[in-house]
Design a protein around this motif. Structure first.
Motif, mmCIF file in Angstrom:
data_model
loop_
_atom_site.group_PDB
_atom_site.id
_atom_site.type_symbol
_atom_site.label_atom_id
_atom_site.label_comp_id
_atom_site.label_asym_id
_atom_site.label_seq_id
_atom_site.Cartn_x
_atom_site.Cartn_y
_atom_site.Cartn_z
ATOM 1 N N LEU A 73 1.134 -1.505 0.307
ATOM 2 C CA LEU A 73 0.016 0.116 0.465
ATOM 3 C C LEU A 73 1.238 1.215 -0.001
ATOM 4 O O LEU A 73 0.573 1.884 -0.731
ATOM 5 C CB LEU A 73 -1.059 0.367 1.271
ATOM 6 C CG LEU A 73 -1.676 1.226 1.495
ATOM 7 C CD1 LEU A 73 -2.710 1.517 -0.184
ATOM 8 C CD2 LEU A 73 -2.241 1.397 2.392
ATOM 9 N N HIS A 74 2.035 0.809 0.594
ATOM 10 C CA HIS A 74 2.734 2.536 1.033
ATOM 11 C C HIS A 74 3.300 2.401 -0.442
ATOM 12 O O HIS A 74 3.822 3.992 -0.957
ATOM 13 C CB HIS A 74 3.653 2.300 1.881
ATOM 14 C CG HIS A 74 5.021 3.808 1.872
ATOM 15 N ND1 HIS A 74 4.355 4.742 2.514
ATOM 16 C CD2 HIS A 74 6.246 3.455 1.699
ATOM 17 C CE1 HIS A 74 5.359 5.544 2.537
ATOM 18 N NE2 HIS A 74 6.530 4.750 2.084
ATOM 19 N N LYS A 75 3.864 1.329 -0.751
ATOM 20 C CA LYS A 75 4.447 1.231 -2.241
ATOM 21 C C LYS A 75 4.020 1.655 -3.126
ATOM 22 O O LYS A 75 4.060 2.673 -4.493
ATOM 23 C CB LYS A 75 5.613 0.439 -2.313
ATOM 24 C CG LYS A 75 6.589 -0.081 -3.849
ATOM 25 C CD LYS A 75 7.862 -0.834 -3.609
ATOM 26 C CE LYS A 75 8.101 -1.165 -4.107
ATOM 27 N NZ LYS A 75 9.210 -2.011 -4.530
ATOM 28 N N TYR A 76 2.283 1.091 -3.611
ATOM 29 C CA TYR A 76 1.256 1.605 -4.888
ATOM 30 C C TYR A 76 0.893 2.351 -4.654
ATOM 31 O O TYR A 76 0.359 2.894 -5.414
ATOM 32 C CB TYR A 76 1.377 0.189 -5.640
ATOM 33 C CG TYR A 76 2.607 -0.836 -6.038
ATOM 34 C CD1 TYR A 76 3.606 -0.199 -6.971
ATOM 35 C CD2 TYR A 76 3.318 -1.667 -5.506
ATOM 36 C CE1 TYR A 76 5.249 -1.282 -6.937
ATOM 37 C CE2 TYR A 76 4.195 -2.110 -5.832
ATOM 38 C CZ TYR A 76 4.812 -1.792 -6.549
ATOM 39 O OH TYR A 76 6.372 -2.737 -6.628
ATOM 40 N N GLY A 77 0.377 2.262 -3.374
ATOM 41 C CA GLY A 77 -0.967 3.278 -3.282
ATOM 42 C C GLY A 77 -2.307 2.370 -2.696
ATOM 43 O O GLY A 77 -2.292 1.216 -4.230
ATOM 44 N N PRO A 78 -3.535 3.305 -2.735
ATOM 45 C CA PRO A 78 -4.689 2.785 -2.757
ATOM 46 C C PRO A 78 -5.197 2.497 -3.930
ATOM 47 O O PRO A 78 -6.108 1.751 -4.001
ATOM 48 C CB PRO A 78 -5.188 3.862 -1.761
ATOM 49 C CG PRO A 78 -4.100 4.846 -2.361
ATOM 50 C CD PRO A 78 -3.467 5.271 -2.848
ATOM 51 N N ASP A 79 -4.596 3.396 -4.347
ATOM 52 C CA ASP A 79 -5.838 2.270 -6.086
ATOM 53 C C ASP A 79 -5.630 1.764 -6.556
ATOM 54 O O ASP A 79 -5.893 0.696 -7.617
ATOM 55 C CB ASP A 79 -5.788 3.569 -7.938
ATOM 56 C CG ASP A 79 -5.649 5.119 -7.014
ATOM 57 O OD1 ASP A 79 -6.761 5.089 -6.627
ATOM 58 O OD2 ASP A 79 -5.105 6.118 -7.272
ATOM 59 N N ARG A 80 -4.181 1.144 -6.123
ATOM 60 C CA ARG A 80 -3.387 -0.662 -6.789
ATOM 61 C C ARG A 80 -3.587 -1.547 -5.358
ATOM 62 O O ARG A 80 -3.821 -3.104 -5.463
ATOM 63 C CB ARG A 80 -2.188 -0.740 -6.953
ATOM 64 C CG ARG A 80 -1.934 0.304 -8.604
ATOM 65 C CD ARG A 80 -1.310 0.784 -8.711
ATOM 66 N NE ARG A 80 -0.398 -0.786 -9.291
ATOM 67 C CZ ARG A 80 1.029 -1.051 -9.992
ATOM 68 N NH1 ARG A 80 2.023 0.203 -9.935
ATOM 69 N NH2 ARG A 80 0.934 -1.984 -10.496
ATOM 70 N N VAL A 81 -3.797 -1.177 -4.598
ATOM 71 C CA VAL A 81 -4.439 -1.803 -3.415
ATOM 72 C C VAL A 81 -5.600 -1.735 -2.396
ATOM 73 O O VAL A 81 -5.946 -0.515 -1.748
ATOM 74 C CB VAL A 81 -2.876 -2.163 -2.449
ATOM 75 C CG1 VAL A 81 -3.092 -3.116 -1.446
ATOM 76 C CG2 VAL A 81 -1.418 -2.119 -3.084
ATOM 77 N N VAL A 82 -6.358 -2.911 -2.692
ATOM 78 C CA VAL A 82 -8.294 -2.424 -2.723
ATOM 79 C C VAL A 82 -8.541 -2.898 -1.371
ATOM 80 O O VAL A 82 -8.279 -4.512 -2.356
ATOM 81 C CB VAL A 82 -8.404 -2.372 -3.899
ATOM 82 C CG1 VAL A 82 -10.256 -1.736 -3.877
ATOM 83 C CG2 VAL A 82 -8.198 -1.849 -4.919
ATOM 84 N N ASP A 83 -9.108 -2.696 -1.007
ATOM 85 C CA ASP A 83 -9.906 -3.069 0.046
ATOM 86 C C ASP A 83 -11.667 -3.547 -0.435
ATOM 87 O O ASP A 83 -11.789 -3.525 -0.852
ATOM 88 C CB ASP A 83 -10.167 -3.450 1.797
ATOM 89 C CG ASP A 83 -9.182 -3.272 2.908
ATOM 90 O OD1 ASP A 83 -8.276 -4.284 2.182
ATOM 91 O OD2 ASP A 83 -8.921 -2.212 3.499
ATOM 92 N N THR A 84 -11.699 -5.559 -0.600
ATOM 93 C CA THR A 84 -12.718 -5.417 -0.588
ATOM 94 C C THR A 84 -14.006 -5.642 0.549
ATOM 95 O O THR A 84 -13.254 -5.992 1.645
ATOM 96 C CB THR A 84 -12.612 -5.979 -1.650
ATOM 97 O OG1 THR A 84 -12.129 -8.087 -1.073
ATOM 98 C CG2 THR A 84 -12.038 -6.664 -2.547
#
Length: 110
Positions: free
Chosen positions: A50-61
């Motif tokens: 999440l820190h490296k790639y951001g919230p657009d690429r690590v998404v909680d469902t």
């Protein structure tokens, strides 16, 4: 980026490294799942992503399976090239995704 696996590397570390490698190589790769964002996955598989790639690429469902399917409907629509339509068509598509299961629907689009 090549991941170097060592004898003392855990399965968790190997999975995290593989995800990191794929996300670094292709900006269209993302992760969706239950608690993969701030919690970093049940076994910390998504640690630091999440820190490296951001919230657009690590998404909680959502934790419920049905709502997870609903979260993926826009991606499915993009995959099959659906450009629009009525609200009824969208609701029907959601029900199809839930009824058939996400995997079989996606596999039929490939």
């Amino acid at each position: 980026m090549d991941v170097i696996f060592t004898d003392d590397m855990t399965v968790r570390d190997a999975l995290n490294s593989a995800l990191d490698e794929e996300m670094a190589a292709d900006s269209s790769v993302f992760i969706m799942g239950e608690e993969v964002r701030e919690y970093q996955g049940a076994y910390k598989i998504t640690k630091r992503l999440l820190h490296k790639y951001g919230p657009d690429r690590v998404v909680d469902t959502p934790i419920t399976e049905e709502k997870s399917y609903y979260a993926l409907v826009p991606l499915l629509m993009k995959a099959i090239g659906w450009q629009g339509g009525s609200i009824l068509a969208l609701e029907t598509l959601k029900r199809v995704v839930v009824a058939q299961g996400l995997r079989s629907v996606i596999m039929s689009c490939i």
